[in-house]
Design a protein around this motif. Structure first.
Motif, PDB file in Angstrom:
ATOM      1  N   LEU A   9       0.756  -0.952  -0.176  1.00 33.23           N
ATOM      2  CA  LEU A   9      -0.144  -0.059   0.153  1.00 33.23           C
ATOM      3  C   LEU A   9       0.834   1.162   0.013  1.00 33.23           C
ATOM      4  O   LEU A   9       1.781   1.425   1.024  1.00 33.23           O
ATOM      5  CB  LEU A   9      -0.817   0.016   1.021  1.00 33.23           C
ATOM      6  N   SER A  10       0.919   2.018  -1.105  1.00 30.90           N
ATOM      7  CA  SER A  10       1.473   3.333  -1.142  1.00 30.90           C
ATOM      8  C   SER A  10       0.511   4.316  -1.183  1.00 30.90           C
ATOM      9  O   SER A  10      -0.637   4.141  -0.530  1.00 30.90           O
ATOM     10  CB  SER A  10       2.412   3.412  -2.508  1.00 30.90           C
ATOM     11  N   SER A  11       0.707   5.593  -1.617  1.00 35.03           N
ATOM     12  CA  SER A  11      -0.357   6.506  -1.613  1.00 35.03           C
ATOM     13  C   SER A  11      -0.870   6.854  -2.966  1.00 35.03           C
ATOM     14  O   SER A  11      -1.856   7.654  -3.176  1.00 35.03           O
ATOM     15  CB  SER A  11       0.724   8.002  -1.452  1.00 35.03           C
ATOM     16  N   GLY A  12      -0.842   5.900  -3.724  1.00 38.91           N
ATOM     17  CA  GLY A  12      -1.282   6.009  -5.167  1.00 38.91           C
ATOM     18  C   GLY A  12      -2.716   5.240  -5.457  1.00 38.91           C
ATOM     19  O   GLY A  12      -3.223   4.446  -4.493  1.00 38.91           O
ATOM     20  N   VAL A  13      -3.070   5.379  -6.643  1.00 41.50           N
ATOM     21  CA  VAL A  13      -4.324   4.836  -7.101  1.00 41.50           C
ATOM     22  C   VAL A  13      -4.413   3.346  -7.255  1.00 41.50           C
ATOM     23  O   VAL A  13      -5.056   2.469  -6.791  1.00 41.50           O
ATOM     24  CB  VAL A  13      -4.870   5.457  -8.326  1.00 41.50           C
ATOM     25  N   ASP A  14      -3.117   2.746  -7.635  1.00 41.34           N
ATOM     26  CA  ASP A  14      -2.736   1.313  -8.068  1.00 41.34           C
ATOM     27  C   ASP A  14      -2.984   0.445  -6.899  1.00 41.34           C
ATOM     28  O   ASP A  14      -3.519  -0.382  -6.794  1.00 41.34           O
ATOM     29  CB  ASP A  14      -1.493   1.219  -9.014  1.00 41.34           C
ATOM     30  N   SER A  15      -2.146   0.668  -6.084  1.00 37.61           N
ATOM     31  CA  SER A  15      -1.975  -0.113  -4.764  1.00 37.61           C
ATOM     32  C   SER A  15      -3.231  -0.026  -3.951  1.00 37.61           C
ATOM     33  O   SER A  15      -3.799  -0.763  -3.345  1.00 37.61           O
ATOM     34  CB  SER A  15      -0.640   0.072  -4.079  1.00 37.61           C
ATOM     35  N   SER A  16      -3.732   1.159  -3.850  1.00 39.74           N
ATOM     36  CA  SER A  16      -4.906   1.347  -3.193  1.00 39.74           C
ATOM     37  C   SER A  16      -6.181   0.443  -3.642  1.00 39.74           C
ATOM     38  O   SER A  16      -6.958   0.157  -3.093  1.00 39.74           O
ATOM     39  CB  SER A  16      -5.322   2.770  -3.172  1.00 39.74           C
ATOM     40  N   THR A  17      -6.300   0.505  -4.944  1.00 39.50           N
ATOM     41  CA  THR A  17      -7.352  -0.175  -5.722  1.00 39.50           C
ATOM     42  C   THR A  17      -7.188  -1.562  -5.455  1.00 39.50           C
ATOM     43  O   THR A  17      -8.180  -2.278  -5.157  1.00 39.50           O
ATOM     44  CB  THR A  17      -7.295   0.227  -7.173  1.00 39.50           C
ATOM     45  N   THR A  18      -5.944  -2.033  -5.693  1.00 39.45           N
ATOM     46  CA  THR A  18      -5.581  -3.337  -5.212  1.00 39.45           C
ATOM     47  C   THR A  18      -5.976  -3.969  -3.921  1.00 39.45           C
ATOM     48  O   THR A  18      -6.826  -4.899  -3.609  1.00 39.45           O
ATOM     49  CB  THR A  18      -4.145  -3.971  -5.389  1.00 39.45           C
ATOM     50  N   ALA A  19      -5.506  -2.956  -2.909  1.00 41.79           N
ATOM     51  CA  ALA A  19      -5.861  -3.401  -1.314  1.00 41.79           C
ATOM     52  C   ALA A  19      -7.300  -3.265  -1.200  1.00 41.79           C
ATOM     53  O   ALA A  19      -7.797  -4.131  -0.429  1.00 41.79           O
ATOM     54  CB  ALA A  19      -5.406  -2.585  -0.562  1.00 41.79           C
ATOM     55  N   GLY A  20      -8.163  -2.281  -1.893  1.00 45.67           N
ATOM     56  CA  GLY A  20      -9.462  -1.996  -1.480  1.00 45.67           C
ATOM     57  C   GLY A  20     -10.340  -3.157  -2.067  1.00 45.67           C
ATOM     58  O   GLY A  20     -11.140  -3.765  -1.362  1.00 45.67           O
ATOM     59  N   LEU A  21      -9.960  -3.637  -3.477  1.00 48.47           N
ATOM     60  CA  LEU A  21     -10.878  -4.765  -3.911  1.00 48.47           C
ATOM     61  C   LEU A  21     -10.554  -6.210  -3.113  1.00 48.47           C
ATOM     62  O   LEU A  21     -11.381  -6.964  -2.952  1.00 48.47           O
ATOM     63  CB  LEU A  21     -10.296  -4.990  -5.555  1.00 48.47           C
ATOM     64  N   LEU A  22      -9.169  -6.133  -2.499  1.00 48.87           N
ATOM     65  CA  LEU A  22      -8.946  -7.407  -1.997  1.00 48.87           C
ATOM     66  C   LEU A  22      -9.696  -7.403  -0.517  1.00 48.87           C
ATOM     67  O   LEU A  22     -10.046  -8.458  -0.074  1.00 48.87           O
ATOM     68  CB  LEU A  22      -7.533  -7.528  -1.592  1.00 48.87           C
ATOM     69  N   ARG A  23      -9.639  -6.205   0.125  1.00 45.10           N
ATOM     70  CA  ARG A  23     -10.318  -6.172   1.409  1.00 45.10           C
ATOM     71  C   ARG A  23     -11.779  -6.512   1.414  1.00 45.10           C
ATOM     72  O   ARG A  23     -12.296  -6.892   2.384  1.00 45.10           O
ATOM     73  CB  ARG A  23     -10.068  -4.672   1.830  1.00 45.10           C
ATOM     74  N   LYS A  24     -12.405  -6.405   0.371  1.00 49.05           N
ATOM     75  CA  LYS A  24     -13.812  -6.772   0.126  1.00 49.05           C
ATOM     76  C   LYS A  24     -14.251  -8.188   0.638  1.00 49.05           C
ATOM     77  O   LYS A  24     -15.119  -8.675   0.836  1.00 49.05           O
ATOM     78  CB  LYS A  24     -14.255  -6.477  -1.301  1.00 49.05           C
ATOM     79  N   HIS A  25     -12.994  -9.037   0.599  1.00 50.00           N
ATOM     80  CA  HIS A  25     -12.938 -10.415   0.519  1.00 50.00           C
ATOM     81  C   HIS A  25     -12.890 -10.841   2.175  1.00 50.00           C
ATOM     82  O   HIS A  25     -12.798 -12.261   2.397  1.00 50.00           O
ATOM     83  CB  HIS A  25     -12.131 -11.303  -0.402  1.00 50.00           C
TER      84      HIS A  25
END
Length: 630
Positions: A261-277
């Motif tokens: 997780l950094s401050s950017g859209v890319d890693s935040s998107t990945t973490a956010g979608l993964l967190r749904k599970h």
């Protein structure tokens, strides 16, 4: 996830078990859970396993039912369950639930078309005893590495170059053309590595050895096909759906998962979608000097309610680990972001075995700031070529720092003349100064355009922004982004997965018109809009920063004496004008110029040379760095 070596002796000589064991041991970090070998007279397979799927039965090398097809495989196949069921319906018998065995049976069914069916990251070699075929492939985008060399006695493949250096008939020798192009690109863009005679299998390529002949060919091509007939809303919906699908597929594992997780859209998107599970552990790295990403990453972690871990890297930590990192990297890579990637991998491995990360989003969805340049330079498109050239010559003679100088210079050039990818370190003139006369004589006919021109030619039908993406996917992405992602994660026995770099994601991204990628005053507009409801507001439209490593500051302060020591003691006089390099360092320290990227490029080469060519012990290099910074 793992590492392997694979041997094909040309004339039936038996494989030397001690040699293949020695080669395999060089990549213990890639697979500390298990070691196994298969030797069939002139064929040898060695394997180091990091257990991820089917922990009890996924041991390699692995074979089919009658032991006539053998494989070693590095990576993960995310659609293996669908393929497995399809193959079972066709009568194939499975002994394990591993994705590795799925590749074996798939090869029995479709032969050399095998990689076309695979959704995932992979490098593998297969020995087909019945047909005497030695077949292998690398994944579509180059997520997993595959190196090879040919000697008079055979062909040798491996997950890392250091394995091939253990061969009795291979000695490390600097590949001078690679050094020449490295000074431009900050990585080696050739298929031949920094070691003369050692090569890479390119992304999207497979190979076949038959009757002692090696044939390498592409099985897949990158192709953009923008569809202007669909509205923006269509691409937003398609992007959201395919990324949710990709993250779901990338979750497959029998071990704990986390996310960078950094401050950017890319890693935040990945973490956010993964967190749904379900519950999620996230990991971040920062620096006390300059732009610190940690507060933004912390805010995003709070937004997603993850179990968050972070680490602040000090100059001492950075420099203490650098020799070891260079060793893990195999080739010089002058991207300072490799070092924080090493540390965040090290941090994550204390808690999980697999992480998801955001690599590939910029190349697929148009995320780099420089992709906005064609629009900024549009006024020059209406000028006659002669006028553009004249303005460029005038601007080139103006002093550095004059406002608008660089804009005019870049506007006076065609895209092919000005864009060589996301990094452009040394100009041709300065490169010729920093290299010795001997190297200049060896490389007098070389130019960076030799690398980029054939790629631009294949992209001639695209607009300028898409041409830039196409170039980056073929050069920057495998040469820099994925090189450091693989090597730095595997250095810590951590599997890194990249859900953006999925062939089904690319099927959506390749059809997005440029007007929807570069829009709203920002980049990767479709992706940002697709994730608008998922991300914190301050992240959703935040400009891309890269990873802000403070080497500029450190080379003027904490790293100065260390850099002097490396430049003075490394035996690179045959290649580099040390006097000029030390003068550049002095000018940088005094604030006369910012030479940080150029100096880092030279220093990484010097350290690599000390480790691989001069064969200095890592322990000795660490002692030097510690004494100079303390």
């Amino acid at each position: 996830m793992c590492g392997f070596v694979s041997v094909y002796q040309k004339y039936g000589q038996p494989v030397q078990k001690q040699e293949i064991e020695r080669m395999t041991e060089q990549i213990h970090h890639r697979g500390p859970d298990d070691t196994h070998f298969f030797i069939d007279e002139h064929i040898g397979l060695g394997f180091k396993r990091l257990s991820i799927i089917d922990l009890a039965h996924g041991r390699q090398p692995l074979c089919n039912e009658d032991g006539t097809v053998w494989i070693v495989f590095n990576g993960e196949i995310y659609n293996y369950k669908e393929l497995q069921q399809w193959l079972k319906d066709k009568g194939h018998q499975f002994r394990t639930n591993s994705d590795t065995e799925t590749i074996v049976h798939l090869y029995e069914e479709v032969g050399f078309d095998t990689p076309k069916y695979l959704r995932g990251m992979f490098a593998f070699t297969i020995w087909d005893m019945k047909n005497q075929y030695y077949f292998g492939a690398r994944d579509h985008f180059g997520i997993k590495p595959l190196y090879y060399t040919e000697t008079p006695r055979g062909f040798f493949f491996a997950s890392e170059i250091k394995c091939l250096l253990e061969l009795e008939d291979v000695s490390p020798e600097v590949n001078v053309p690679s050094l020449y192009q490295y000074l431009t690109f900050q990585y080696n863009p050739y298929t031949e590595t920094f070691f003369k005679g050692i090569h890479k299998i390119l992304p999207g390529h497979c190979f076949l050895i038959q009757n002692n002949h090696l044939d390498i060919r592409p099985y897949w091509h990158v192709h953009f096909e923008p569809d202007e007939s669909k509205p923006l809303s269509y691409y937003i919906e398609q992007t959201r759906a395919i990324l949710e699908n990709s993250v779901q597929y990338h979750r497959q594992a029998d071990v704990p998962l986390g996310a960078f997780l950094s401050s950017g859209v890319d890693s935040s998107t990945t973490a956010g979608l993964l967190r749904k599970h379900g519950p999620l552990k996230t990991f971040s790295i920062g620096f006390a000097v300059g732009q610190n990403e940690l507060p933004y990453a912390r805010r995003t972690a709070e937004h997603f309610a993850t179990e968050h871990y972070e680490l602040e890297v000090t100059p001492q930590m950075f420099i203490d680990h650098l020799p070891q990192i260079i060793w893990y990297m195999d080739e010089p890579l002058a991207d300072p972001a490799a070092i924080p990637l090493y540390f965040v991998s090290k941090l994550a491995r204390e808690h999980v075995t697999v992480v998801l990360s955001g690599e590939g989003a910029d190349e697929f969805f148009g995320g780099y700031k420089i992709y906005r340049e064609p629009n900024a330079l549009r006024p020059f498109a209406y000028m006659p070529q002669g006028l553009r050239k004249m303005l460029g010559n005038i601007a080139s003679n103006l002093p550095d720092g004059i406002k608008g100088r660089n804009y005019i210079i870049r506007g006076s050039k065609s895209l092919q003349e000005r864009f060589f990818g996301n990094a452009f370190i040394f100009s041709e003139d300065l490169k010729r100064e920093i290299l010795t006369n001997w190297v200049n004589q060896q490389t007098q006919h070389l130019h960076p355009i030799d690398i980029t021109a054939p790629i631009y030619a294949r992209a001639s039908e695209y607009d300028d922004v898409t041409k830039m993406q196409y170039l980056d996917i073929h050069t920057w992405l495998p040469g820099d982004i994925l090189l450091k992602a693989d090597k730095m994660s595997m250095a810590n026995s951590l599997e890194l997965r990249v859900p953006f770099l999925d062939k089904e994601v690319f099927e959506v991204a390749r059809k997005i018109p440029t007007k929807y990628k570069i829009a709203g005053g920002t980049t990767k507009y479709v992706l940002r809009e697709a994730m608008k409801d998922l991300l914190p507001k301050e992240i959703h439209m935040r400009p891309k920063l890269g990873f802000p490593v403070p080497t500029r500051h450190w080379l003027r302060n904490e790293f100065y004496l260390w850099a002097i020591e490396i430049l003075s003691t490394s035996q690179i006089d045959q290649y580099i004008n040390k006097r000029l390099a030390i003068q550049m360092l002095s000018d940088h320290k005094e604030g006369k110029a910012d030479h940080s990227r150029k100096l880092w490029t030279i220093l990484c080469f010097a350290l690599w040379h000390q480790i691989y060519i001069e064969k200095q012990a890592l322990h000795d290099l660490n002692n030097v760095t510690i004494s100079k910074i303390s």
